[in-house]
Each structure stands twice: as C-alpha cells, then as structure tokens.
Design a protein around this motif. Sequence first.
Motif, PDB file in Angstrom:
ATOM      1  N   GLU A  86      38.820  50.241  52.195  1.00 21.77           N
ATOM      2  CA  GLU A  86      37.713  49.411  51.691  1.00 21.77           C
ATOM      3  C   GLU A  86      36.877  50.219  50.695  1.00 21.77           C
ATOM      4  O   GLU A  86      36.584  49.745  49.599  1.00 21.77           O
ATOM      5  N   LYS A  87      36.500  51.432  51.079  1.00 21.59           N
ATOM      6  CA  LYS A  87      35.653  52.266  50.212  1.00 21.59           C
ATOM      7  C   LYS A  87      36.397  52.713  48.958  1.00 21.59           C
ATOM      8  O   LYS A  87      35.802  52.893  47.900  1.00 21.59           O
ATOM      9  N   ILE A  88      37.709  52.896  49.073  1.00 18.03           N
ATOM     10  CA  ILE A  88      38.524  53.318  47.929  1.00 18.03           C
ATOM     11  C   ILE A  88      38.777  52.144  46.979  1.00 18.03           C
ATOM     12  O   ILE A  88      39.115  52.318  45.828  1.00 18.03           O
ATOM     13  N   GLY A  89      38.628  50.910  47.489  1.00 18.90           N
ATOM     14  CA  GLY A  89      38.771  49.736  46.630  1.00 18.90           C
ATOM     15  C   GLY A  89      40.132  49.070  46.670  1.00 18.90           C
ATOM     16  O   GLY A  89      40.466  48.320  45.753  1.00 18.90           O
ATOM     17  N   VAL A  90      40.919  49.344  47.715  1.00 17.28           N
ATOM     18  CA  VAL A  90      42.217  48.674  47.847  1.00 17.28           C
ATOM     19  C   VAL A  90      42.374  48.072  49.258  1.00 17.28           C
ATOM     20  O   VAL A  90      43.234  48.472  50.028  1.00 17.28           O
ATOM     21  N   PRO A  91      41.544  47.069  49.577  1.00 17.74           N
ATOM     22  CA  PRO A  91      41.555  46.516  50.933  1.00 17.74           C
ATOM     23  C   PRO A  91      42.681  45.522  51.203  1.00 17.74           C
ATOM     24  O   PRO A  91      42.974  45.217  52.360  1.00 17.74           O
ATOM     25  N   THR A  92      43.312  45.014  50.162  1.00  8.32           N
ATOM     26  CA  THR A  92      44.318  43.964  50.318  1.00  8.32           C
ATOM     27  C   THR A  92      45.713  44.567  50.495  1.00  8.32           C
ATOM     28  O   THR A  92      46.095  45.483  49.773  1.00  8.32           O
ATOM     29  N   GLU A  94      50.362  51.847  43.858  1.00  9.43           N
ATOM     30  CA  GLU A  94      50.002  50.786  44.800  1.00  9.43           C
ATOM     31  C   GLU A  94      51.086  50.534  45.842  1.00  9.43           C
ATOM     32  O   GLU A  94      50.815  49.982  46.910  1.00  9.43           O
ATOM     33  N   ILE A  95      52.324  50.928  45.559  1.00  7.37           N
ATOM     34  CA  ILE A  95      53.401  50.814  46.542  1.00  7.37           C
ATOM     35  C   ILE A  95      53.326  52.058  47.411  1.00  7.37           C
ATOM     36  O   ILE A  95      53.696  53.150  46.994  1.00  7.37           O
ATOM     37  N   GLN A 134      42.654  43.393  45.011  1.00 10.34           N
ATOM     38  CA  GLN A 134      42.579  41.965  45.314  1.00 10.34           C
ATOM     39  C   GLN A 134      43.978  41.391  45.156  1.00 10.34           C
ATOM     40  O   GLN A 134      44.824  41.974  44.484  1.00 10.34           O
ATOM     41  N   VAL A 135      44.223  40.250  45.758  1.00  9.07           N
ATOM     42  CA  VAL A 135      45.571  39.694  45.774  1.00  9.07           C
ATOM     43  C   VAL A 135      46.090  39.397  44.361  1.00  9.07           C
ATOM     44  O   VAL A 135      47.281  39.526  44.092  1.00  9.07           O
TER      45      VAL A 135
END
Length: 154
Positions: free
Chosen positions: A58-64, A92-93, A113-114
């Motif tokens: 969440e803090k890193i910015g990749v919650p999805t 991202e992978i 985000q998605v």
Amino acid sequence: MIDDRDRKILDALQRDASIPLADLAELVSLSASACSRRIQRLEETGYISKRIALLDREKIGVPTTVFALVKTAHHSDDWIETFRGAIADIAEIVEAHRLTGSYDYLLKVVLPQVEHYDVVYRRLVKRIELFDVSAFISMETLKSGQAVPVGYAV
C-alpha cells in the motif's frame, strides 16, 4: 543434516530476520556465539538463501494484485528463455510459475491500480508471442507470506 534448534532458528528468521541475535539465541537455548555459528552454517549450506525486507505494498503504491494465466503454442527451450527474459524485465511481474493442466504459466502481477494491467500486458506481448492470456483480479488476500514449513528440512 539439521536439528530441531536449526529448524527453530530458520522458523524465527523467516518470520523476522531482524530479530536481535541475543533474543534468537535465548529462543533456541544457545549462546549468542553458538547461534551465530549455526546461522552462518545455515547460510553456507543454502538453507538460508538470502535475507530481504518485505515492503508494505500500500505504502509503495502497488496494492492491486492480478493473476494472469498464460497459454502458449511454443514450448521450445529458446522460447522459454525468451519468455524468462521478458518477464524478468517487467518489475510488476513478481512471481511466475510453469503449470500442468490447461494453462502453461501463472503470473502474479502487482499494480498501482487495475487499469495499469493493460500497460504491463502490452509490454509483455510486445516482447513475446502468446496464444492466450486470461487475467483475474484479486479481490482480497486471505493469506500471504513468505514463511515455509521448516519441519520437512533434513
């Protein structure tokens, strides 16, 4: 061969690698120096492959999280190496697994985000030919962790 103390050390370290040596030694009923020697031996013999920090997504910015199931018409060694290179270059992978069954690979993709999935998808298919890709959005993480059971270690 490892013993129960080694297993306790491994279990404690994989849950929190920042545990102070004195606390870990007390936990496994060893002196700090004996515990340190065991940790060094566990590293040298490959039971401990590396120590890392797990970041708050969440803090890193990749919650999805999106899971992508991949089918390919290619199975040659050259294609697989090209695929490995393609996924290695896409930050991202974060996980990739070769599967049995109807699909060939499962990719775990973390995103801000998605909608960003399309960016990752386009980068992937630009690098390698795929037969089919099906994406599934994770609605909720019920269990997550890196810890593995240590009771099977020999």
